[in-house]
Motif scaffolding. Structure first.
Motif, PDB file in Angstrom:
ATOM      1  N   ARG A  21       0.831  -1.215   0.000  1.00  0.00           N
ATOM      2  CA  ARG A  21       0.000   0.000   0.000  1.00  0.00           C
ATOM      3  C   ARG A  21       0.863   1.262   0.000  1.00  0.00           C
ATOM      4  O   ARG A  21       0.614   2.204  -0.755  1.00  0.00           O
ATOM      5  N   ARG A  22       1.870   1.274   0.834  1.00  0.00           N
ATOM      6  CA  ARG A  22       2.717   2.469   0.958  1.00  0.00           C
ATOM      7  C   ARG A  22       3.482   2.723  -0.337  1.00  0.00           C
ATOM      8  O   ARG A  22       3.614   3.867  -0.768  1.00  0.00           O
ATOM      9  N   GLN A  25       1.397   4.234  -3.069  1.00  0.00           N
ATOM     10  CA  GLN A  25       1.040   5.623  -2.791  1.00  0.00           C
ATOM     11  C   GLN A  25       2.147   6.593  -3.177  1.00  0.00           C
ATOM     12  O   GLN A  25       1.916   7.801  -3.270  1.00  0.00           O
ATOM     13  N   ASP A  26       3.351   6.076  -3.429  1.00  0.00           N
ATOM     14  CA  ASP A  26       4.475   6.949  -3.776  1.00  0.00           C
ATOM     15  C   ASP A  26       4.343   7.567  -5.164  1.00  0.00           C
ATOM     16  O   ASP A  26       5.041   8.531  -5.470  1.00  0.00           O
TER      17      ASP A  26
END
Length: 259
Positions: A21-22, A25-26
């Motif tokens: 997820r992280r 998101q980048d």
């Protein structure tokens, strides 16, 4: 780090999903492949990794939809990944491989590590814009005595164990508070539960679900919510033999990994 290990149901897969997820998101140029390779290598053929990854890489637009039928599939995946990265300098790829024990064991046969070395080559030749992460049950240090093994290039392994005390306390108390339940003694009663569950997230969740079921089975008082959780409520939950058997099963799953 590129290697995670730890007992069953301690949060390795959850950690991989959080990383997925992280990373996404980048930015739009970030691609992630997250998959379990539990069966890869179980038949002694760790090279099946690439046929497992190919459709997932294709779904991200990294390689073509049709898998090559001739030649080295690892080399084809290597070329496809590097070509995709070279087409746009802001692109990056994260490949998260869960339940990698059988794969690593099979690839280590005769100290070859052929497929792990392809993963290393992709990472290095891409300037570390492509990265592989392996998660498994057993400490990868069992390979450290082998000469010229490439796992040493993947960084210091991360051990995933029981939660730290504050994190375990938060996992227990925050969801309950959101539902309107608070401990009558906010130190002693949670400490008793954390000691019983050994700060294991899966066991904490079992207890929390049983506690919520117990608390919501009775009428709501005129002064509630919030509802106060007492030692008596904890005693009532712990009187459930099925719950204690479920606790024991969670512990045994991990203990049985190393007789």
């Amino acid at each position: 780090p590129s290697i995670l290990y730890g007992g069953r149901q301690l949060g390795k897969s959850a950690l991989l999903r959080a990383a997925e997820r992280r990373f996404r998101q980048d930015g739009p140029d970030r691609a992630v492949v997250l998959t379990s390779i539990f069966t890869v290598g179980a038949d002694g053929h760790p090279d099946r990794l690439w046929s497992t990854l190919w459709p997932k890489l294709a779904a991200e637009g990294i390689v073509g939809p049709t898998r090559p039928t001739e030649g080295d599939l690892a080399a084809a995946a290597h070329d496809g990944i590097l070509s995709w990265l070279a087409a746009q300098p802001t692109r990056a790829l994260l490949i998260l491989l869960d339940e990698a024990d059988a794969f690593l064991d099979a690839d280590a046969a005769e100290n070859l590590f052929t497929n792990v070395d392809w993963c290393r080559r992709i990472r290095e030749e891409s300037g570390r814009r492509a990265k592989f992460v392996f998660a498994g049950l057993h400490r990868t240090a069992r390979f450290e005595s082998l000469p010229n093994q490439p796992l040493s290039h993947f960084g210091r392994p991360v051990s995933v164990g029981p939660l730290r005390p504050q994190h375990a306390y938060d996992l227990l108390t925050c969801p309950l508070a959101a539902l309107g339940f608070h401990f009558a003694d906010r130190t002693a009663i949670p400490a008793r539960i954390l000691a019983l569950t050994n700060n294991m997230p899966a066991v904490l969740q079992l207890f929390g679900a049983a506690l919520v079921a117990h608390l919501t089975s009775r009428p709501v008082g005129s002064h509630e919510p919030p509802t106060s959780i007492t030692d008596g409520d904890v005693d009532a939950v712990l009187a459930d033999a099925d719950l204690l058997d479920a606790f024991r099963e969670k512990f045994v799953l991990t203990l049985n990994l190393d007789h």
